[in-house]
Design a protein around this motif. Structure first.
Motif, short mmCIF file in Angstrom:
data_model
loop_
_atom_site.label_atom_id
_atom_site.label_comp_id
_atom_site.label_asym_id
_atom_site.label_seq_id
_atom_site.Cartn_x
_atom_site.Cartn_y
_atom_site.Cartn_z
N ARG A 198 0.84 -1.20 0.00
CA ARG A 198 0.00 0.00 0.00
C ARG A 198 0.87 1.25 0.00
O ARG A 198 2.04 1.22 0.36
N ILE A 199 0.28 2.33 -0.42
CA ILE A 199 0.97 3.61 -0.54
C ILE A 199 0.21 4.65 0.28
O ILE A 199 -1.02 4.65 0.29
N ARG A 200 0.95 5.50 0.97
CA ARG A 200 0.29 6.63 1.63
C ARG A 200 1.21 7.85 1.58
O ARG A 200 2.41 7.75 1.30
N LEU A 201 0.60 8.98 1.90
CA LEU A 201 1.34 10.24 1.90
C LEU A 201 2.06 10.34 3.23
O LEU A 201 1.49 10.04 4.29
N GLN A 202 3.32 10.78 3.19
CA GLN A 202 4.04 10.97 4.45
C GLN A 202 3.32 12.05 5.28
O GLN A 202 2.79 13.01 4.73
N GLU A 203 3.36 11.86 6.57
CA GLU A 203 2.57 12.71 7.46
C GLU A 203 2.90 14.20 7.31
O GLU A 203 2.00 15.04 7.30
N LYS A 204 4.17 14.47 7.12
CA LYS A 204 4.57 15.89 7.09
C LYS A 204 4.01 16.64 5.87
O LYS A 204 4.02 17.86 5.84
N TYR A 205 3.55 15.89 4.88
CA TYR A 205 2.99 16.58 3.71
C TYR A 205 1.47 16.67 3.76
O TYR A 205 0.84 17.01 2.77
N GLN A 206 0.94 16.36 4.90
CA GLN A 206 -0.51 16.38 5.00
C GLN A 206 -1.05 17.78 5.26
O GLN A 206 -1.97 17.95 6.06
N SER A 207 -0.48 18.77 4.64
CA SER A 207 -1.02 20.12 4.77
C SER A 207 -1.00 20.76 3.39
O SER A 207 -0.22 20.37 2.52
N ARG A 208 -1.89 21.73 3.19
CA ARG A 208 -1.99 22.36 1.87
C ARG A 208 -0.68 23.01 1.45
O ARG A 208 -0.26 22.87 0.30
N ILE A 209 -0.04 23.68 2.42
CA ILE A 209 1.19 24.41 2.08
C ILE A 209 2.28 23.44 1.62
O ILE A 209 2.89 23.61 0.57
N ALA A 210 2.46 22.40 2.41
CA ALA A 210 3.48 21.42 2.07
C ALA A 210 3.20 20.80 0.71
O ALA A 210 4.11 20.60 -0.11
N LEU A 211 1.93 20.53 0.46
CA LEU A 211 1.57 19.90 -0.80
C LEU A 211 1.81 20.82 -2.00
O LEU A 211 2.27 20.38 -3.05
N GLU A 212 1.45 22.09 -1.78
CA GLU A 212 1.65 23.05 -2.88
C GLU A 212 3.12 23.09 -3.28
O GLU A 212 3.46 23.13 -4.46
N GLU A 213 3.98 23.06 -2.24
CA GLU A 213 5.42 23.03 -2.52
C GLU A 213 5.80 21.83 -3.38
O GLU A 213 6.54 21.95 -4.35
N ILE A 214 5.26 20.72 -2.98
CA ILE A 214 5.56 19.49 -3.72
C ILE A 214 5.11 19.61 -5.16
O ILE A 214 5.85 19.32 -6.11
N PHE A 215 3.87 20.07 -5.34
CA PHE A 215 3.34 20.17 -6.71
C PHE A 215 4.20 21.11 -7.54
O PHE A 215 4.43 20.85 -8.72
N ALA A 216 4.67 22.18 -6.90
CA ALA A 216 5.53 23.11 -7.62
C ALA A 216 6.81 22.39 -8.06
O ALA A 216 7.27 22.54 -9.20
N SER A 217 7.34 21.57 -7.17
CA SER A 217 8.60 20.91 -7.48
C SER A 217 8.45 19.80 -8.53
O SER A 217 9.42 19.42 -9.18
N VAL A 218 7.26 19.25 -8.66
CA VAL A 218 7.11 18.19 -9.66
C VAL A 218 6.40 18.68 -10.93
O VAL A 218 6.01 17.89 -11.77
N ALA A 219 6.24 20.00 -11.03
CA ALA A 219 5.51 20.56 -12.16
C ALA A 219 6.06 20.06 -13.50
O ALA A 219 5.32 19.84 -14.45
N THR A 220 7.37 19.84 -13.55
CA THR A 220 7.95 19.38 -14.80
C THR A 220 8.01 17.86 -14.89
O THR A 220 8.41 17.30 -15.89
N ARG A 221 7.65 17.24 -13.81
CA ARG A 221 7.67 15.76 -13.81
C ARG A 221 6.22 15.27 -13.93
O ARG A 221 5.55 15.04 -12.93
N GLU A 222 5.79 15.10 -15.16
CA GLU A 222 4.38 14.77 -15.41
C GLU A 222 3.90 13.51 -14.70
O GLU A 222 2.85 13.47 -14.12
N ARG A 223 4.75 12.49 -14.77
CA ARG A 223 4.36 11.19 -14.18
C ARG A 223 4.10 11.33 -12.69
O ARG A 223 3.10 10.86 -12.17
N GLN A 224 5.04 12.00 -11.99
CA GLN A 224 4.91 12.15 -10.55
C GLN A 224 3.69 12.97 -10.19
O GLN A 224 2.96 12.66 -9.25
#
Length: 831
Positions: A198-224
């Motif tokens: 099974r797969i889950r999100l790491q606890e520290k990313y369970q906030s909007r701010i943290a997630l937005e950061e992640i999405f920004a960082s993977v913007a060029t990585r379509e698959r991710q």
DNA sequence: AGCACGCCGACT
DNA sequence: GTCGGCGTGCTC
């Protein structure tokens, strides 16, 4: 405290049952360290023999050191809990005593393979061995092994595959001697829990701010990005954060995507992968109970059964096919479950279909544990554990489910109680699940309901004599009429040249008619009885044994007529002793030949065969059934298998291809079996309002058994058959024990059988001994067989004593020099 | 049942 | 001469 300190420490010993065919327990020393944890019914690991390590079960704990040898130590306790209760040990012991086999053999049959462990020898490179600096020289094969061992360990199978020979023992020994390798024993648990990634999100990313950061960082990585989006779509981490703990199964998240994107996300510590154990058996099924509406008749019978249970623990329910026995079972099952006890529902192997299980479980409204030989062993271990831990209280199973670790049985239902497959024929334990269920129930103070449309003679006999309660359901549910039975007189037709081979014109016409009106046909031919039968073509005379109530079988290479049961033999006559006709023929027809010829008679028709060969796979049975149910198959040719299972609405014709073969099978039960099979298969015809038709092909339509079949007259049949059994000293008036002796030297088996028979006659009075004689198949796998049959009157008593003497006499026989290698096989209550 | 030990034949 | 066949006896 002081007392404890000075008390001499007593050593405890345990009797351990080991799953081998030796009829004794083995005494082991209990190490001090575990002596307070050890419990009866627990699995332990013990050393056995020179190097073997086995799993055993603790039978008892005591302080008696063995006199003649030094006991070895128990190595380890396997589970923290017992895997069986006293109840099982008691039952297994009963089976070993009653059916004359060892406790170990019972244990072997009882435990699913996943609970039995044995050690495996592992070959490992000796740590002190230096290939560059050794005084020894090595052969090519030895070199090969050493090279492989530098990369890792090998087991014996791998070594043998590597060298492409079975004989590796000498080589291993030589390598050991040269100190190149060491051997170690490894015990592996065979049971593997089923897991899911099974797969889950790491606890520290369970906030909007943290997630937005992640999405920004993977913007060029379509698959991710896609994987993350998918995850958030399926798991609402903000609205229901607790759902993130369980995550989502990897396979459903990654459906159609490649793994690489996920790997990057895990590497970045955004997502994490974890594993959970999931049960193979779904315990979370909806358990909403369906209300069962019993008809007036059913309610009456149900109440009658409950009344009987007040007085006797066993009740026989005889109900015609389609009379609604199942609803009564379900009503009783629900009551028992609601009362808090466990329920076991036994079915013959061929009747335990997916459809039946689903229907039962749904109507009962409880989780059902299903115990079936076609299930994987891991699944069986889970059922075992579920019963043990009380997670499942309702078990639907085949004969081996009597071994499950029940501790609080309230009700056992033995459906189709007459069915021969409840008796295990080979190997030991040769137990009868119905009879054992009676003892099992007795141990639990539980009730047993035996159900059948055509009860066994034994059960019927006990029912009318008041040992069992007796209830009957004589009408089909919804008043569906019983089928009309017509006879096709094959010998008559042959004389008048109407028959085509073994097919009567009556049968062919009926099939033709059914096919024309888009109806389906079941053609029944019991495959059993490979040996040809002898019959006079003019007067239908069939030779019978002068000692037994069975017909004689023609033996080709001896050109003689032989009795299956006592070995009596007479010469094959050249002419019929009754009518002097010379047309004495051997007859024979199997299912496959039948299928072939049907294809010639009905070339445009879809014909399917259903027997042991076509249903061997896990899905074979289901797919044949499905094809037939959906009307893709027009004619179903089959063995006893077609007599059970679900009802088909479009079947209006059932053909019984060769009734005579059933009736004259060389066995004292042939009439009983023929009656049961014919009635059961007739029940397949015309299940709704329309009246079905049954064609019975026979050479003697006036045989008395047929009249009982036509009228579905169980009582009439029993009244006809019971006196026969009585006068020939067969069950239910006697108990049978068959003793089979095996040896590769014909003279030695014959002599040993003679000697054993004489010893039995001398030592055991008041019984009848038949034989010794040769069984029909008198040579199996290069061993010659001799058979002795004991008929023990029911009122003889002291059955246990007789069995003890038999065991002793058999042991003594084998101690006799020349008979050392004779194998003696007991079959108690043979079928 | 498995497995080791032991005594016999067919090959280098 | 040996390798490897399987018959025999034992397992706490």
């Amino acid at each position: 405290l002081a007392k404890d300190l000075f008390t001499e420490v007593t050593t405890h010993f345990a009797e351990v049952a080991i799953p081998i065919p030796v009829n004794k327990f083995f005494t082991y020393r209990i190490p001090m360290a575990i002596s307070d944890q050890i419990k009866i019914g627990q699995r332990v690991i013990v050393p056995f023999g020179k190097k073997k390590i086995l799993t055993g079960v603790i039978i008892s704990i005591h302080q008696q050191p063995p006199q003649e040898y030094e006991a070895k130590y128990i190595l380890e306790i396997l589970d923290s809990y017992e895997i069986m209760y006293d109840q099982q040990i008691r039952l297994y012991q009963w089976i070993a005593d009653y059916y004359l086999c060892s406790f170990g053999e019972v244990l072997n049959a009882a435990l699913p393979a996943g609970l039995k462990l044995s050690s495996e020898s592992i070959v490992q490179l000796n740590p002190v061995f230096d290939p560059e600096n050794t005084p020894h020289s090595f052969s090519e094969k030895e070199h090969l092994i050493i090279t492989h061992l530098t990369k890792g360990t090998l087991n014996y199978t791998e070594v043998s595959r590597l060298l492409d020979t079975k004989h590796i023992y000498a080589l291993i020994k030589s390598l050991l001697l040269k100190e190149a390798i060491v051997l170690l024993e490894e015990v592996q648990s065979k049971y593997k829990p089923k897991t899911q990634k099974r797969i889950r999100l790491q606890e520290k990313y369970q906030s909007r701010i943290a997630l937005e950061e992640i999405f920004a960082s993977v913007a060029t990585r379509e698959r991710q990005e896609e994987i993350l989006l998918r995850y958030l779509q399926q798991v609402p981490v903000f609205n229901q954060p607790q759902l993130n703990i369980h995550g989502i199964s990897k396979s459903s998240l990654m459906d159609g995507l490649s793994d690489s994107g996920l790997k990057s996300l895990i590497k970045k510590n955004v997502l994490e992968e974890f594993e959970i154990v999931i049960p193979r058996i779904d315990l979370s099924q909806t358990t909403s109970s369906y209300p069962i509406l019993l008809s007036e008749k059913q309610t009456l019978v149900r109440n009658e059964i409950i009344n009987h249970f007040e007085k006797t623990s066993t009740v026989l329910l005889q109900g015609v096919t389609g009379s609604g026995k199942t609803e009564i079972y379900i009503d009783l099952i629900k009551r028992a479950l609601e009362g808090g006890s466990q329920v076991l529902y036994l079915l013959p192997e061929i009747a335990l279909t997916t459809q039946i299980v689903q229907r039962l479980a749904k109507m009962v409204g409880h989780v059902a544990g299903v115990y079936h030989s076609k299930f994987s062993d891991n699944e069986r271990v889970e059922v075992w554990n579920n019963v043990l831990l009380g997670k499942v209280r309702f078990v639907i199973g085949v004969r081996s489910s009597i071994f499950l670790p029940f501790d609080n049985l309230g009700l056992v239902i033995v459906d189709e109680e007459h069915d021969g497959s409840y008796k295990q024929h080979d190997p030991a334990p040769r137990y009868h699940a119905r009879d054992t269920a009676l003892v099992l129930a007795q141990h639990h103070h539980a009730k047993v309901l035996l159900g059948s449309a055509t009860p066994s003679l034994e059960s019927y006999f006990h029912a009318i004599n008041g040992r069992y309660g007796f209830c009957q359901l004589t009408e089909r549910y919804g008043e569906a009429p019983l089928p009309e039975i017509v006879f096709a007189n094959l010998s008559e037709e042959k004389k008048r040249k109407l028959a085509k081979g073994e097919f009567s014109s009556v049968l062919l016409n009926e099939i033709q008619n059914s096919l024309k009106s888009q109806e389906q046909v079941i053609l029944f031919q019991n495959r059993r009885g490979h040996s040809p039968m002898v019959q006079c073509q003019d007067c239908q005379w069939i030779p019978h044994c002068i000692h037994c109530d069975v017909s004689l079988t023609y033996h080709q290479y001896k050109h003689a007529l032989v009795c299956h049961y006592c070995g009596y033999r007479e010469e094959m006559p050249h002419q019929c002793p009754t009518c002097s006709s010379k047309r004495i023929l051997t007859l024979g027809y199997g299912t496959e030949k039948l299928e072939e010829e049907l294809k010639i008679h009905f070339p445009e028709t879809q014909i399917q065969r259903m027997d042991l060969d076509t249903t061997r796979s896990k899905t074979g049975y289901d797919s044949i059934m499905e094809a037939f149910e959906q009307g893709q198959t027009n004619i179903l040719v089959g063995t006893q298998m077609v007599t059970k299972g679900l009802d088909f609405d479009r079947v209006n014709l059932v053909g019984i291809f060769d009734a005579d073969r059933m009736l004259h099978f060389p066995d004292f039960r042939s009439h009983e079996r023929a009656f049961q099979l014919m009635v059961q298969v007739s029940g397949r015809a015309g299940r709704r309002a329309k009246k079905g038709r049954v064609v019975i092909q026979t050479n003697q339509p006036d045989h008395p058994i047929f009249a009982y079949v036509v009228n579905h007259d169980v009582k009439g049949f029993m009244d006809h058959e019971l006196p026969d059994r009585q006068s020939y000293f067969y069950p239910p008036f006697t108990r049978l024990i068959s003793i089979m002796l095996k040896h590769y030297d014909k003279k030695i088996v014959n002599d040993s059988a003679q000697q054993l028979a004489e010893a039995i006659s001398r030592q055991i009075k008041g019984i009848r001994l038949i034989g010794p004689g040769e069984p029909i198949v008198n040579k199996v796998r290069n061993e010659y067989l001799m058979n002795i049959l004991l008929k023990i009157p029911r009122d003889r008593g002291h059955l246990a004593d007789i069995k003890m003497i038999l065991r002793e006499l058999a042991d003594r026989l084998i101690q006799h020099g020349t008979f050392r290698n004779v194998k003696v096989v007991f079959d108690v209550d043979p079928m």
